[in-house]
Design a protein around this motif. Structure first.
Motif, PDB file in Angstrom:
ATOM      1  N   ILE A  55       3.084   0.494   3.746  1.00  0.00           N
ATOM      2  CA  ILE A  55       4.508   0.709   4.013  1.00  0.00           C
ATOM      3  C   ILE A  55       5.285  -0.583   3.766  1.00  0.00           C
ATOM      4  O   ILE A  55       6.358  -0.568   3.158  1.00  0.00           O
ATOM      5  CB  ILE A  55       4.730   1.226   5.452  1.00  0.00           C
ATOM      6  N   ILE A  56       4.743  -1.697   4.206  1.00  0.00           N
ATOM      7  CA  ILE A  56       5.402  -2.987   4.018  1.00  0.00           C
ATOM      8  C   ILE A  56       5.550  -3.297   2.532  1.00  0.00           C
ATOM      9  O   ILE A  56       6.624  -3.735   2.090  1.00  0.00           O
ATOM     10  CB  ILE A  56       4.625  -4.105   4.750  1.00  0.00           C
ATOM     11  N   ARG A  57       4.509  -3.051   1.755  1.00  0.00           N
ATOM     12  CA  ARG A  57       4.599  -3.287   0.307  1.00  0.00           C
ATOM     13  C   ARG A  57       5.685  -2.423  -0.331  1.00  0.00           C
ATOM     14  O   ARG A  57       6.458  -2.879  -1.163  1.00  0.00           O
ATOM     15  CB  ARG A  57       3.260  -2.988  -0.357  1.00  0.00           C
ATOM     16  N   ARG A  58       5.733  -1.170   0.053  1.00  0.00           N
ATOM     17  CA  ARG A  58       6.745  -0.265  -0.510  1.00  0.00           C
ATOM     18  C   ARG A  58       8.143  -0.684  -0.068  1.00  0.00           C
ATOM     19  O   ARG A  58       9.081  -0.661  -0.871  1.00  0.00           O
ATOM     20  CB  ARG A  58       6.437   1.179  -0.082  1.00  0.00           C
ATOM     21  N   MET A  59       8.287  -1.067   1.201  1.00  0.00           N
ATOM     22  CA  MET A  59       9.581  -1.541   1.701  1.00  0.00           C
ATOM     23  C   MET A  59      10.029  -2.761   0.901  1.00  0.00           C
ATOM     24  O   MET A  59      11.182  -2.841   0.494  1.00  0.00           O
ATOM     25  CB  MET A  59       9.486  -1.924   3.187  1.00  0.00           C
ATOM     26  N   LYS A  60       9.122  -3.686   0.699  1.00  0.00           N
ATOM     27  CA  LYS A  60       9.457  -4.904  -0.047  1.00  0.00           C
ATOM     28  C   LYS A  60       9.971  -4.559  -1.437  1.00  0.00           C
ATOM     29  O   LYS A  60      10.990  -5.082  -1.888  1.00  0.00           O
ATOM     30  CB  LYS A  60       8.234  -5.810  -0.143  1.00  0.00           C
ATOM     31  N   PHE A  61       9.264  -3.663  -2.125  1.00  0.00           N
ATOM     32  CA  PHE A  61       9.684  -3.270  -3.473  1.00  0.00           C
ATOM     33  C   PHE A  61      11.071  -2.640  -3.456  1.00  0.00           C
ATOM     34  O   PHE A  61      11.933  -2.997  -4.257  1.00  0.00           O
ATOM     35  CB  PHE A  61       8.669  -2.301  -4.089  1.00  0.00           C
ATOM     36  N   LEU A  62      11.280  -1.706  -2.547  1.00  0.00           N
ATOM     37  CA  LEU A  62      12.557  -0.996  -2.507  1.00  0.00           C
ATOM     38  C   LEU A  62      13.722  -1.916  -2.136  1.00  0.00           C
ATOM     39  O   LEU A  62      14.824  -1.771  -2.654  1.00  0.00           O
ATOM     40  CB  LEU A  62      12.477   0.178  -1.530  1.00  0.00           C
ATOM     41  N   ILE A  63      13.477  -2.864  -1.263  1.00  0.00           N
ATOM     42  CA  ILE A  63      14.546  -3.761  -0.833  1.00  0.00           C
ATOM     43  C   ILE A  63      14.819  -4.841  -1.881  1.00  0.00           C
ATOM     44  O   ILE A  63      15.967  -5.046  -2.287  1.00  0.00           O
ATOM     45  CB  ILE A  63      14.198  -4.395   0.537  1.00  0.00           C
ATOM     46  N   TYR A  64      13.769  -5.521  -2.342  1.00  0.00           N
ATOM     47  CA  TYR A  64      13.962  -6.668  -3.223  1.00  0.00           C
ATOM     48  C   TYR A  64      14.126  -6.288  -4.698  1.00  0.00           C
ATOM     49  O   TYR A  64      14.781  -7.006  -5.440  1.00  0.00           O
ATOM     50  CB  TYR A  64      12.811  -7.663  -3.061  1.00  0.00           C
ATOM     51  N   ASN A  65      13.514  -5.185  -5.114  1.00  0.00           N
ATOM     52  CA  ASN A  65      13.602  -4.798  -6.522  1.00  0.00           C
ATOM     53  C   ASN A  65      14.637  -3.709  -6.782  1.00  0.00           C
ATOM     54  O   ASN A  65      15.225  -3.660  -7.858  1.00  0.00           O
ATOM     55  CB  ASN A  65      12.235  -4.347  -7.046  1.00  0.00           C
ATOM     56  N   ARG A  66      14.825  -2.818  -5.828  1.00  0.00           N
ATOM     57  CA  ARG A  66      15.763  -1.708  -6.012  1.00  0.00           C
ATOM     58  C   ARG A  66      17.088  -1.919  -5.292  1.00  0.00           C
ATOM     59  O   ARG A  66      18.001  -1.122  -5.436  1.00  0.00           O
ATOM     60  CB  ARG A  66      15.138  -0.391  -5.553  1.00  0.00           C
ATOM     61  N   GLY A  67      17.166  -2.956  -4.450  1.00  0.00           N
ATOM     62  CA  GLY A  67      18.419  -3.286  -3.797  1.00  0.00           C
ATOM     63  C   GLY A  67      18.817  -2.400  -2.641  1.00  0.00           C
ATOM     64  O   GLY A  67      19.985  -2.390  -2.235  1.00  0.00           O
ATOM     65  N   LEU A  68      17.871  -1.681  -2.065  1.00  0.00           N
ATOM     66  CA  LEU A  68      18.182  -0.822  -0.917  1.00  0.00           C
ATOM     67  C   LEU A  68      18.234  -1.648   0.366  1.00  0.00           C
ATOM     68  O   LEU A  68      17.638  -2.725   0.453  1.00  0.00           O
ATOM     69  CB  LEU A  68      17.116   0.273  -0.766  1.00  0.00           C
ATOM     70  N   SER A  69      18.917  -1.136   1.352  1.00  0.00           N
ATOM     71  CA  SER A  69      18.902  -1.749   2.679  1.00  0.00           C
ATOM     72  C   SER A  69      17.569  -1.407   3.349  1.00  0.00           C
ATOM     73  O   SER A  69      16.825  -0.543   2.871  1.00  0.00           O
ATOM     74  CB  SER A  69      20.056  -1.212   3.525  1.00  0.00           C
TER      75      SER A  69
END
Length: 105
Positions: A49-63
């Protein structure tokens, strides 16, 4: 059931410890259990979950909240749990190998 310490999670995910603690406050599924000494122990599922969160926040720009909601939507659509279990086991093996290599250095 062994788990990953917060230091180990930081090493394998690249997410700083203070950010992990912050995410724990917002994301219900990030609730690592505590050992007898009060240290956090993360499961492989939580590391994923942490890896996916990191990708979505840092690469996709989501909150953080947006990333969490996307993860929930994605997980509700998965019917092939055998594949997910196999991926989780593979990631756990890779995490363990990485930690073993770091100890050798």
């Amino acid at each position: 059931m062994p788990g990953y310490s917060i230091c180990e999670v930081e090493l394998v995910t690249g997410v700083k410890q203070h950010i992990l603690r912050y995410w724990e406050e917002i994301v219900p599924s990030l609730a690592p259990r505590m050992d007898a000494g009060g240290h956090r122990l993360y499961t492989q599922r939580e590391v994923d979950i942490i890896r996916r969160m990191k990708f979505l926040i840092y690469n996709r720009g989501l909150s953080v909240d947006g990333a969490w909601k996307k993860i929930v939507r994605e997980s509700s659509g998965h019917a092939d749990t055998d594949v997910l279990v196999a991926i989780r086991k593979c990631r756990a093996g890779l995490n363990d190998a990485y930690m073993a290599l770091r100890k050798i250095k």
